[in-house]
Design a protein around this motif. Structure first.
Motif, PDB file in Angstrom:
ATOM      1  N   SER A   1       0.831  -1.214   0.000  1.00 33.86           N
ATOM      2  CA  SER A   1       0.000   0.000   0.000  1.00 33.86           C
ATOM      3  C   SER A   1       0.854   1.248   0.000  1.00 33.86           C
ATOM      4  N   LYS A   2       0.250   2.329  -0.488  1.00 33.18           N
ATOM      5  CA  LYS A   2       0.932   3.628  -0.444  1.00 33.18           C
ATOM      6  C   LYS A   2      -0.124   4.704  -0.198  1.00 33.18           C
ATOM      7  N   ASP A   3       0.079   5.461   0.887  1.00 30.45           N
ATOM      8  CA  ASP A   3      -0.835   6.554   1.224  1.00 30.45           C
ATOM      9  C   ASP A   3      -0.312   7.819   0.550  1.00 30.45           C
ATOM     10  N   THR A   4      -1.129   8.408  -0.322  1.00 30.36           N
ATOM     11  CA  THR A   4      -0.669   9.621  -1.008  1.00 30.36           C
ATOM     12  C   THR A   4      -1.371  10.869  -0.452  1.00 30.36           C
ATOM     13  N   GLY A   5      -2.067  10.729   0.660  1.00 31.75           N
ATOM     14  CA  GLY A   5      -2.779  11.866   1.241  1.00 31.75           C
ATOM     15  C   GLY A   5      -4.253  11.769   0.943  1.00 31.75           C
ATOM     16  N   GLU A   6      -4.601  11.964  -0.341  1.00 26.92           N
ATOM     17  CA  GLU A   6      -6.013  11.901  -0.727  1.00 26.92           C
ATOM     18  C   GLU A   6      -6.514  10.440  -0.759  1.00 26.92           C
ATOM     19  N   TYR A   7      -5.628   9.569  -1.237  1.00 30.71           N
ATOM     20  CA  TYR A   7      -6.013   8.161  -1.382  1.00 30.71           C
ATOM     21  C   TYR A   7      -4.962   7.238  -0.771  1.00 30.71           C
ATOM     22  N   THR A   8      -5.400   6.003  -0.478  1.00 31.43           N
ATOM     23  CA  THR A   8      -4.436   4.944  -0.174  1.00 31.43           C
ATOM     24  C   THR A   8      -4.567   3.942  -1.313  1.00 31.43           C
ATOM     25  N   TYR A   9      -3.455   3.789  -2.023  1.00 33.50           N
ATOM     26  CA  TYR A   9      -3.435   2.860  -3.158  1.00 33.50           C
ATOM     27  C   TYR A   9      -2.897   1.525  -2.677  1.00 33.50           C
ATOM     28  N   SER A  10      -3.463   0.452  -3.192  1.00 33.30           N
ATOM     29  CA  SER A  10      -2.980  -0.885  -2.807  1.00 33.30           C
ATOM     30  C   SER A  10      -2.911  -1.786  -4.025  1.00 33.30           C
ATOM     31  N   VAL A  11      -2.009  -2.732  -3.928  1.00 35.11           N
ATOM     32  CA  VAL A  11      -1.994  -3.801  -4.935  1.00 35.11           C
ATOM     33  C   VAL A  11      -1.644  -5.096  -4.227  1.00 35.11           C
ATOM     34  N   CYS A  12      -2.453  -6.113  -4.489  1.00 38.94           N
ATOM     35  CA  CYS A  12      -2.137  -7.445  -3.984  1.00 38.94           C
ATOM     36  C   CYS A  12      -1.563  -8.186  -5.189  1.00 38.94           C
ATOM     37  N   LEU A  13      -0.275  -8.498  -5.117  1.00 35.56           N
ATOM     38  CA  LEU A  13       0.424  -9.032  -6.284  1.00 35.56           C
ATOM     39  C   LEU A  13      -0.271 -10.271  -6.838  1.00 35.56           C
ATOM     40  N   PHE A  14      -0.453 -10.270  -8.148  1.00 37.84           N
ATOM     41  CA  PHE A  14      -1.153 -11.331  -8.893  1.00 37.84           C
ATOM     42  C   PHE A  14      -2.651 -11.349  -8.572  1.00 37.84           C
ATOM     43  N   GLY A  15      -3.104 -10.357  -7.805  1.00 39.04           N
ATOM     44  CA  GLY A  15      -4.525 -10.257  -7.460  1.00 39.04           C
ATOM     45  C   GLY A  15      -5.100  -9.002  -8.104  1.00 39.04           C
ATOM     46  N   SER A  16      -5.431  -8.016  -7.254  1.00 40.04           N
ATOM     47  CA  SER A  16      -6.018  -6.796  -7.805  1.00 40.04           C
ATOM     48  C   SER A  16      -5.484  -5.551  -7.107  1.00 40.04           C
ATOM     49  N   ALA A  17      -5.770  -4.410  -7.734  1.00 44.57           N
ATOM     50  CA  ALA A  17      -5.298  -3.125  -7.217  1.00 44.57           C
ATOM     51  C   ALA A  17      -6.508  -2.258  -6.871  1.00 44.57           C
ATOM     52  N   SER A  18      -6.327  -1.353  -5.909  1.00 40.61           N
ATOM     53  CA  SER A  18      -7.451  -0.500  -5.519  1.00 40.61           C
ATOM     54  C   SER A  18      -6.990   0.890  -5.110  1.00 40.61           C
ATOM     55  N   GLN A  19      -7.979   1.781  -5.090  1.00 30.83           N
ATOM     56  CA  GLN A  19      -7.734   3.159  -4.690  1.00 30.83           C
ATOM     57  C   GLN A  19      -8.806   3.484  -3.647  1.00 30.83           C
ATOM     58  N   LYS A  20      -8.356   3.720  -2.403  1.00 30.29           N
ATOM     59  CA  LYS A  20      -9.327   3.954  -1.332  1.00 30.29           C
ATOM     60  C   LYS A  20      -9.251   5.414  -0.916  1.00 30.29           C
ATOM     61  N   SER A  21     -10.393   6.072  -0.892  1.00 30.84           N
ATOM     62  CA  SER A  21     -10.419   7.478  -0.498  1.00 30.84           C
ATOM     63  C   SER A  21     -10.130   7.582   1.003  1.00 30.84           C
ATOM     64  N   ASN A  22      -9.195   8.440   1.363  1.00 32.20           N
ATOM     65  CA  ASN A  22      -8.898   8.623   2.795  1.00 32.20           C
ATOM     66  C   ASN A  22      -9.976   9.476   3.466  1.00 32.20           C
ATOM     67  N   LYS A  23     -10.812  10.126   2.633  1.00 34.43           N
ATOM     68  CA  LYS A  23     -11.864  10.983   3.179  1.00 34.43           C
ATOM     69  C   LYS A  23     -13.085  10.157   3.585  1.00 34.43           C
ATOM     70  N   ASN A  24     -13.594   9.372   2.616  1.00 29.44           N
ATOM     71  CA  ASN A  24     -14.843   8.661   2.925  1.00 29.44           C
ATOM     72  C   ASN A  24     -14.731   7.138   2.857  1.00 29.44           C
ATOM     73  N   GLY A  25     -13.522   6.649   2.630  1.00 32.64           N
ATOM     74  CA  GLY A  25     -13.310   5.190   2.637  1.00 32.64           C
ATOM     75  C   GLY A  25     -13.796   4.479   1.390  1.00 32.64           C
TER      76      GLY A  25
END
Ligand code: MAN
Length: 464
Positions: free
Chosen positions: A349-373
Motif C-alpha cells: 500500500s501507499k498513502d498519497t494523502g487523498e487516497y491509499t493505493y494498494s496492490v495485492c500481487l497477482f490479485g487486484s489493485a485499488s484506490q481507497k479514499s482517505n476521506k470517505n473510505g
C-alpha cells in the motif's frame, strides 16, 4: 553546462552514446576509441584507408577538420563528419563515444566529463569526482543487489518447497480419486440391486391388486406429467379416501397411488414420490419415516450420493493443485524459477494523502479514499509487461506488471495500473501517479528482482 551533483553522475552513466568496451590505452589520435586505436596507423607511404575501405587518403588528412570518408572515420576528433563519433577518454570515470556533431559545440556534455570534446579550458575535467560518486553509488546498489539476492534465494527455496508439496498432494489425490471411484461404483451397484428389489416388490403388489383398477384410470393418469402432483394427490385423497388429514394419510395416499398406475409410470412416480415425501417431511408436514422405497434403498442412495460428492470434491482439489503446479514455474506466471510465487497475494500500500493505493500481487489493485473510505477497483492482474519487445522471462519482462479491467472511468477507459518494479530490499510501493486519467502508475521495489550482476543483461563497462 555545469557538471556537479548526483544527477550529472547518473546522467554521465546513463546517457553515453556508446560505452567503450575496448582496449584501455588511448589512441594518440584525438577522439579515437581505444578499441580502434590500432586501425589509425599510416602506411609506409604516409597514406591511410577509410575504415570502410572506400577511399585512401593522405595520413595528414586524418583529423584535418575536413570530411573525406563516407563513414566519417577520418575525422574522429573533429565535428567535420556528421556521421562520425568522438571518444571522450574520461580518465577517472568511464570512457564514452559521443556523436561528433557535439564536438566543439561549446556545451559541456555531462557524459564527456573530461571536457575533451571542447577546446582546452572551455569545460573543466570533473571525471575524478563524478567517477568517485558513481563508483560509490554502484557499490551501494551492488550491496543491495547482493543482500536482496539472499532474500530472493529464499523465494526460490519457497518455490521448490511448494513444488514438492503440490507434487505430493497430487500423488495422494490421484490415489484418493481412484479409491473414491471404486466406492462410487460399489455404492451404485448396491443401489441398483436394492432398487430392482423395490421394483419387484412393487410389481408384485400391483399385480395382486390389478383387478381393482378402474377401467378409465389409465387414460386419466396419462396427464400426470406436468400436473401439480400435490394437487392431484390431494384431489385423489378427497375422492378416494375421503380423508383430509395431513400426516400419515398423505403418505398412505402416496403409496396407494402406485397401486393404480400403469407400469410405464412407476419409475418416474417412485422418484417423484420420494421427493414429495422428503419435502413434506422436511417441511414438517409429515414425520420422517420409511417410504415404499425400503430404508435400505434410501440409505444406499444417500451413501451413493455422498460417495459421488466426495469424488467430485477430490477431483476438484486435484485439478486445482495440478493448475497451481503448472503455474508455479510458468514464465508468464511465477517465473521460470518460481521466484514470484512467494509474493502471490502479498499486498502493498501507499498513502498519497487523498487516497491509499494498494496492490495485492497477482490479485487486484485499488484506490481507497482517505476521506470517505470509498474503494475503487483499479483492475486485476493481467500480465507481466505490456511492452511486447521485452523477452518473456527476461529481467526487463519481470520489471513491470499490468493490472487491468478496473472500474470504468466516467467518460474514459477502465481503470488500470502499471506497476514498475526494480531490485530493492523491501517489497514496497514507493511512488504512485496518474499520468493519464484513470491510468495509474505504481513504482516499487522487490528482492525478487535482485539477481547477480552477470545475470543482468546490461552492457560492459570500461572504467578508467
Ligand atoms: C476518481 C478517482 C480519480 C480519477 C477520477 C476520474 O475521482 O478515481 O483517480 O481520476 O475518479 O473521474
Amino acid at each position: 553546462m555545469k557538471l556537479s551533483g548526483s544527477v550529472n553522475v547518473l546522467a554521465a552513466a546513463a546517457l553515453p552514446f556508446f560505452l567503450s568496451t575496448g582496449a584501455t590505452s588511448a589512441s594518440s589520435i584525438k577522439g579515437v576509441d581505444p578499441s580502434k586505436a590500432n586501425l589509425y596507423v599510416p602506411s609506409s607511404s604516409q597514406t591511410w584507408k577509410c575504415l570502410d575501405g572506400s577511399k585512401e587518403i593522405p595520413w595528414s588528412a586524418v583529423n584535418d577538420d575536413y570530411c573525406d570518408c563516407n563513414d566519417g572515420s577520418d575525422e574522429p576528433g573533429t565535428s567535420a563528419c556528421p556521421n562520425g563519433t568522438f571518444y571522450c577518454v574520461n580518465k577517472g570515470h568511464i570512457g564514452v563515444n559521443i556523436r561528433s556533431s557535439r564536438v566543439g559545440d561549446g556545451l559541456c556534455e555531462p557524459e564527456c566529463c573530461d571536457g575533451s570534446d571542447e577546446p582546452s579550458g572551455t569545460c573543466p575535467d570533473q571525471c575524478e569526482s563524478i567517477g568517485a560518486t558513481y563508483r560509490a553509488e554502484r557499490e551501494r546498489t551492488a550491496k543491495v543487489r547482493k543482500t536482496g539476492g539472499k532474500i530472493r534465494s529464499t523465494y526460490l527455496a519457497h518455490a521448490q518447497k511448494e513444488k514438492k508439496r503440490l507434487e505430493e498432494s497430487i500423488k495422494a489425490l490421484k490415489l484418493e480419486v481412484k479409491q473414491k471411484k471404486v466406492e462410487v461404483e460399489r455404492t451404485q451397484e448396491t443401489l441398483n440391486q436394492l432398487e430392482s428389489m423395490d421394483a419387484a416388490a412393487l410389481e408384485h403388489k400391483k399385480q395382486s391388486q390389478e383387478e381393482d383398477v378402474p377401467e378409465n384410470y389409465e387414460s386419466e393418469v396419462h396427464n400426470i406429467e406436468g400436473t401439480d402432483l400435490i394437487t392431484l394427490l390431494l384431489d385423489h385423497e378427497k375422492h378416494v379416501t375421503g380423508s383430509t388429514t395431513q400426516q400419515d394419510d398423505v403418505k398412505a395416499l402416496l403409496f396407494s397411488v402406485a397401486d393404480y398406475l400403469p407400469d410405464s409410470f412407476l419409475p418416474a412416480y417412485e422418484s417423484l414420490k420420494e421427493y414429495i415425501i422428503n419435502t413434506l417431511s422436511l417441511m414438517g408436514v409429515i414425520p420422517k419415516t420409511s417410504s415404499s422405497t425400503s430404508a435400505e434403498t434410501s440409505r444406499a442412495r444417500t451413501a451413493h450420493n455422498t460417495a459421488e460428492s466426495a469424488l467430485i470434491e477430490t477431483e476438484t482439489k486435484l485439478n486445482e493443485d495440478q493448475k497451481a503446479l503448472d503455474k508455479l514455474f510458468a514464465v508468464e506466471w511465477y517465473g521460470k524459477d518460481g521466484e514470484w510465487k512467494k509474493l502471490d497475494g502479498t499486498c502493498l500500500s501507499k498513502d498519497t494523502g487523498e487516497y491509499t493505493y494498494s496492490v495485492c500481487l497477482f490479485g487486484s489493485a485499488s484506490q481507497k479514499s482517505n476521506k470517505n473510505g470509498a474503494n475503487m477497483n483499479l483492475g486485476s492482474f493481467q500480465s507481466w509487461t505490456k511492452d511486447s519487445s521485452a523477452v518473456p522471462g527476461s529481467l526487463e519482462y519481470y520489471s513491470q506488471q499490468y493490472y487491468g479491467g478496473g472500474t470504468k472511468c466516467w467518460n474514459g477507459p477502465e481503470r488500470s495500473v502499471t506497476l514498475d518494479l526494480s531490485c530493492g530490499l523491501e517489497n514496497e510501493i514507493t511512488e504512485v501517479s496518474e499520468p493519464e486519467k484513470c491510468e495509474y502508475r505504481f513504482v516499487g521495489t522487490t528482492p525478487a528482482l535482485c539477481v547477480p550482476e552477470q545475470e543482468n543483461k546490461s552492457g560492459g563497462k570500461d572504467e578508467l
